[in-house]
Design a protein around this motif. Structure first.
Motif, PDB file in Angstrom:
ATOM      1  N   ASN A  51     -19.619 -45.733  31.515  1.00 33.09           N
ATOM      2  CA  ASN A  51     -18.816 -44.591  31.077  1.00 33.09           C
ATOM      3  C   ASN A  51     -19.156 -44.095  29.341  1.00 33.09           C
ATOM      4  O   ASN A  51     -18.165 -43.570  28.754  1.00 33.09           O
ATOM      5  CB  ASN A  51     -17.339 -44.698  31.065  1.00 33.09           C
ATOM      6  N   LEU A  75     -19.113 -35.483  28.204  1.00 32.61           N
ATOM      7  CA  LEU A  75     -18.221 -36.640  28.030  1.00 32.61           C
ATOM      8  C   LEU A  75     -16.916 -36.787  28.930  1.00 32.61           C
ATOM      9  O   LEU A  75     -16.819 -37.580  29.603  1.00 32.61           O
ATOM     10  CB  LEU A  75     -18.030 -37.204  26.503  1.00 32.61           C
ATOM     11  N   ARG A  76     -16.269 -35.620  28.465  1.00 29.84           N
ATOM     12  CA  ARG A  76     -14.741 -35.599  29.337  1.00 29.84           C
ATOM     13  C   ARG A  76     -15.046 -35.394  30.783  1.00 29.84           C
ATOM     14  O   ARG A  76     -14.026 -36.005  31.238  1.00 29.84           O
ATOM     15  CB  ARG A  76     -14.126 -34.471  28.489  1.00 29.84           C
ATOM     16  N   ARG A  79     -15.457 -38.891  32.098  1.00 32.31           N
ATOM     17  CA  ARG A  79     -14.427 -39.902  31.757  1.00 32.31           C
ATOM     18  C   ARG A  79     -13.274 -39.495  33.018  1.00 32.31           C
ATOM     19  O   ARG A  79     -12.484 -40.266  33.135  1.00 32.31           O
ATOM     20  CB  ARG A  79     -13.939 -39.775  30.348  1.00 32.31           C
ATOM     21  N   GLN A  80     -13.501 -38.294  33.192  1.00 30.38           N
ATOM     22  CA  GLN A  80     -12.350 -37.734  34.397  1.00 30.38           C
ATOM     23  C   GLN A  80     -12.912 -38.427  35.676  1.00 30.38           C
ATOM     24  O   GLN A  80     -12.003 -38.621  36.640  1.00 30.38           O
ATOM     25  CB  GLN A  80     -12.136 -36.247  34.328  1.00 30.38           C
ATOM     26  N   MET A  84     -11.271 -46.720  33.499  1.00 31.95           N
ATOM     27  CA  MET A  84     -11.558 -48.044  32.929  1.00 31.95           C
ATOM     28  C   MET A  84     -10.099 -48.888  32.639  1.00 31.95           C
ATOM     29  O   MET A  84      -9.267 -48.328  32.046  1.00 31.95           O
ATOM     30  CB  MET A  84     -12.338 -48.093  31.691  1.00 31.95           C
ATOM     31  N   PHE A  86      -8.917 -52.153  30.452  1.00 29.86           N
ATOM     32  CA  PHE A  86      -9.576 -53.415  29.660  1.00 29.86           C
ATOM     33  C   PHE A  86      -9.021 -54.959  29.599  1.00 29.86           C
ATOM     34  O   PHE A  86      -7.691 -54.885  30.021  1.00 29.86           O
ATOM     35  CB  PHE A  86      -9.435 -52.835  28.328  1.00 29.86           C
ATOM     36  N   LEU A  91      -2.387 -50.432  26.332  1.00 29.95           N
ATOM     37  CA  LEU A  91      -1.254 -49.606  26.663  1.00 29.95           C
ATOM     38  C   LEU A  91      -0.953 -48.777  25.382  1.00 29.95           C
ATOM     39  O   LEU A  91      -1.073 -49.294  24.272  1.00 29.95           O
ATOM     40  CB  LEU A  91      -0.046 -50.082  27.176  1.00 29.95           C
ATOM     41  N   LEU A 103       0.418 -39.068  29.950  1.00 28.96           N
ATOM     42  CA  LEU A 103      -0.018 -38.265  29.018  1.00 28.96           C
ATOM     43  C   LEU A 103      -1.507 -37.690  29.057  1.00 28.96           C
ATOM     44  O   LEU A 103      -1.614 -36.422  28.885  1.00 28.96           O
ATOM     45  CB  LEU A 103      -0.284 -39.518  27.646  1.00 28.96           C
ATOM     46  N   ALA A 104      -2.281 -38.424  29.698  1.00 24.92           N
ATOM     47  CA  ALA A 104      -3.884 -37.996  30.129  1.00 24.92           C
ATOM     48  C   ALA A 104      -3.579 -36.847  30.957  1.00 24.92           C
ATOM     49  O   ALA A 104      -4.146 -35.831  30.930  1.00 24.92           O
ATOM     50  CB  ALA A 104      -4.904 -38.978  30.397  1.00 24.92           C
ATOM     51  N   ARG A 107      -2.004 -33.840  29.444  1.00 25.81           N
ATOM     52  CA  ARG A 107      -3.082 -32.882  28.208  1.00 25.81           C
ATOM     53  C   ARG A 107      -4.395 -32.633  28.868  1.00 25.81           C
ATOM     54  O   ARG A 107      -4.985 -31.416  28.440  1.00 25.81           O
ATOM     55  CB  ARG A 107      -3.335 -34.122  27.260  1.00 25.81           C
ATOM     56  N   VAL A 108      -5.095 -33.560  29.687  1.00 26.45           N
ATOM     57  CA  VAL A 108      -6.545 -33.080  30.294  1.00 26.45           C
ATOM     58  C   VAL A 108      -6.462 -32.152  31.373  1.00 26.45           C
ATOM     59  O   VAL A 108      -7.240 -31.348  31.418  1.00 26.45           O
ATOM     60  CB  VAL A 108      -7.024 -34.572  30.567  1.00 26.45           C
ATOM     61  N   ARG A 152      -2.132 -46.249  35.145  1.00 26.84           N
ATOM     62  CA  ARG A 152      -2.510 -45.144  34.146  1.00 26.84           C
ATOM     63  C   ARG A 152      -3.614 -44.621  34.360  1.00 26.84           C
ATOM     64  O   ARG A 152      -3.921 -43.401  34.616  1.00 26.84           O
ATOM     65  CB  ARG A 152      -2.428 -45.803  32.783  1.00 26.84           C
ATOM     66  N   SER A 153      -4.926 -45.631  34.801  1.00 29.95           N
ATOM     67  CA  SER A 153      -6.060 -44.998  35.175  1.00 29.95           C
ATOM     68  C   SER A 153      -6.020 -44.173  36.397  1.00 29.95           C
ATOM     69  O   SER A 153      -6.745 -43.366  36.668  1.00 29.95           O
ATOM     70  CB  SER A 153      -7.048 -46.231  35.198  1.00 29.95           C
ATOM     71  N   MET A 156      -5.401 -40.364  36.849  1.00 26.90           N
ATOM     72  CA  MET A 156      -6.187 -39.424  36.577  1.00 26.90           C
ATOM     73  C   MET A 156      -7.402 -39.363  37.904  1.00 26.90           C
ATOM     74  O   MET A 156      -8.006 -38.402  37.840  1.00 26.90           O
ATOM     75  CB  MET A 156      -7.298 -40.026  35.386  1.00 26.90           C
TER      76      MET A 156
ATOM     77  N   CYS B 123     -11.275 -43.253  27.258  1.00 28.98           N
ATOM     78  CA  CYS B 123     -11.552 -43.361  28.505  1.00 28.98           C
ATOM     79  C   CYS B 123     -10.524 -42.669  29.526  1.00 28.98           C
ATOM     80  O   CYS B 123     -10.943 -42.529  30.657  1.00 28.98           O
ATOM     81  CB  CYS B 123     -11.533 -44.830  29.151  1.00 28.98           C
ATOM     82  N   LEU B 126      -9.176 -38.036  27.013  1.00 26.44           N
ATOM     83  CA  LEU B 126      -8.284 -37.119  25.802  1.00 26.44           C
ATOM     84  C   LEU B 126      -9.393 -36.953  24.800  1.00 26.44           C
ATOM     85  O   LEU B 126     -10.470 -37.562  24.685  1.00 26.44           O
ATOM     86  CB  LEU B 126      -7.313 -37.949  25.191  1.00 26.44           C
ATOM     87  N   GLN B 130      -6.548 -34.868  20.484  1.00 20.09           N
ATOM     88  CA  GLN B 130      -5.462 -35.105  21.268  1.00 20.09           C
ATOM     89  C   GLN B 130      -5.046 -36.790  21.027  1.00 20.09           C
ATOM     90  O   GLN B 130      -3.787 -36.944  20.907  1.00 20.09           O
ATOM     91  CB  GLN B 130      -5.644 -34.895  22.756  1.00 20.09           C
TER      92      GLN B 130
END
Lengths: 242, 221
Positions: A51, A75-76, A79-80, A84, A86, A91, A103-104, A107-108, A152-153, A156, B123, B126, B130
């Motif tokens: 990624n 890139l974005r 990433r969508q 990923m 870790f 967090l 959040l993502a 925003r995204v 969280r991942s 998306m 990842c 964002l 942001q």
């Protein structure tokens, strides 16, 4: 079935140290691939290249139709499509579990605020933590934090999920709860690349195991290959690991 | 009036000076804060040129006495025909001075947020902005508050330098009163107490913020 992740002859150096020396492998849609190997074998680096957290020096790399080796890569958009998780959870400590997850998407993807909570709840249910929606990360155990990171991942809606030694910071009991969540995901058809030291997980859940050694794919095969290694290096790795 | 007694009117005059000290401090802090935010953005930018320009700016300002900066802005600009009133000259000088220090303080706070927070945000698709607004700055702000308030105390005391360009703030007011009464110990003593009354609450506040922060640190680790 077509490959959603294609690495071909990937070379990657940090300064004068070459960590990936011509790595090639593919991951089919819905496939779970476990990447194993010693520390320093290049397995995490290979994952991070997928990624574009690391840029490669040469080779071709295609993920979900994105040419990752291309300079003009969006890139974005990549990433969508690629989630990923870790080792250190990562967090956001100042946000609640709900805010971490939404959040993502807000925003995204422009998910409206009133739909965000439902989205968080849905993701949390997949990792069995719906009751923690209003908690802060510091109030959760390591295993719970990692499951929130997975949720969280998931929120998306990625097409591929990358797991970078996600249980290495956890004790055996907490490791179990995270692995069970990952197994459920795998059974649900998620395409996954899992860098791990959990041999039992690799053997039971992965469709295919990739053993990396000295920056190369040394041996690859179904989970059973761990019971019957072809190369001396893999045999050595497995016997030392137990 | 020479040699007279210190009266209530003198005290009121000092209080007026003190008010101008507060105004000048607020001006320096607000303008310096805005500019300092810009400096912080440049110091942490991905473009090397921006980082270099802001680095040179910070080094220049930090390596120059505020008094010299004040002389350059007030007298220097006057020579080339730009006449600034003392308040503005002092305000601009303090803004430049504060922006360099605040920018550097805040850069340190932003960089103390773990790199992995940037990575995790990246990842999640964002953007850099942001990530900065929603993830990094809220965490950096907690770390930044104590040193920022601490710097505010310093700025407040530094405003006394504005007296040399004839701006009547607390120090200048005290000089004026003393010139007529010649009771330096009394007059400057009172001025000192007034400065202390402004700065001490801020110092206390800064220290209590630091304590609170340590609690947060323990939990976050």
């Amino acid at each position: 079935m077509s490959a959603v992740v294609k690495l071909h002859d990937i070379h990657k150096s940090f300064g004068s140290v070459e960590v990936l020396k011509g790595v090639s492998f593919e991951i089919e849609k819905g496939e779970v691939v476990a990447i194993i190997g010693r520390s320093g074998s290049g397995k995490s680096t290979a994952l991070r290249c997928i990624n574009r957290l690391e840029t490669i020096q040469s080779g071709t790399l295609e993920v979900c139709g994105h040419r990752v080796d291309d300079q003009s890569l969006d890139l974005r958009a990549l990433r969508q499509d690629v989630g990923m998780v870790f080792q250190s959870y990562n967090l956001f400590p100042h946000l609640t579990v709900e805010q971490n997850i939404t959040l993502a998407p807000r925003r995204v993807k422009g998910v409206p605020n009133r739909e965000a909570r439902a989205l968080a709840l849905e993701s949390l249910q997949r990792v069995g933590l719906a009751e923690k929606i209003d908690a802060y990360p510091e109030q959760l155990s390591g295993g719970q934090q990692q499951r929130v990171a997975i949720a969280r991942s998931l929120a998306m809606q990625p097409k591929v999920m990358l797991f970078d030694e996600v249980t290495s910071a956890l004790d055996p009991q907490l490791t179990g709860e995270v692995l069970r969540v990952m197994e459920t995901l795998a059974r649900g058809g998620m395409t996954m690349a899992v860098v791990t030291h959990e041999m039992a997980f690799a053997r039971r859940v992965a469709n295919r195991v990739i053993f990396m050694h000295q920056g190369k794919v040394w041996e690859t095969g179904p989970g059973d290959m761990l019971a019957d290694p072809k190369t001396a290096e893999l045999r050595d790795f497995i016997s030392n690991g137990l | 009036m020479m040699g007279g007694a210190f009266t209530f009117n003198h005290f009121v005059y000092l209080l007026q000076g003190m008010m101008w000290t507060v105004v000048l401090s607020a001006l320096a802090f607000v303008l310096g804060g805005v500019a300092g935010f810009g400096v912080m953005l440049m110091r942490t930018a991905r473009t090397r040129l921006l980082r270099q320009i802001s680095f040179v700016f910070v080094q220049l300002v930090q390596g120059t006495p505020l008094l010299i900066l004040l002389f350059v802005v007030y007298f220097g600009l006057g020579v080339v025909g730009i006449e600034l009133p003392p308040l503005l000259a002092a305000g601009v000088s303090l803004m430049v001075y504060s922006s360099a220090f605040l920018g550097e303080i805040w850069r340190g706070c932003v960089e103390s947020v773990p790199r992995t927070q940037w990575e995790a945000s990246e990842c999640l698709a964002l953007t850099r902005w942001q990530t900065l607004v929603d993830v990094i700055l809220p965490q950096a702000a907690r770390i930044a508050t104590p040193p920022t308030v601490g710097f505010l105390v310093q700025v407040m005391k530094s405003t006394s330098l504005a007296s040399v360009v004839g701006f009547v703030e607390l120090t200048r007011a005290a000089q004026v009163v003393n010139n007529s009464l010649f009771t330096p110990f009394l007059v400057f003593g009172i001025a000192g107490v007034l400065y202390f009354a402004l700065c001490y609450p801020l110092s206390r506040w800064s220290r209590s913020l630091e304590r609170k922060l340590n609690v947060g640190r323990r939990q976050a680790a």
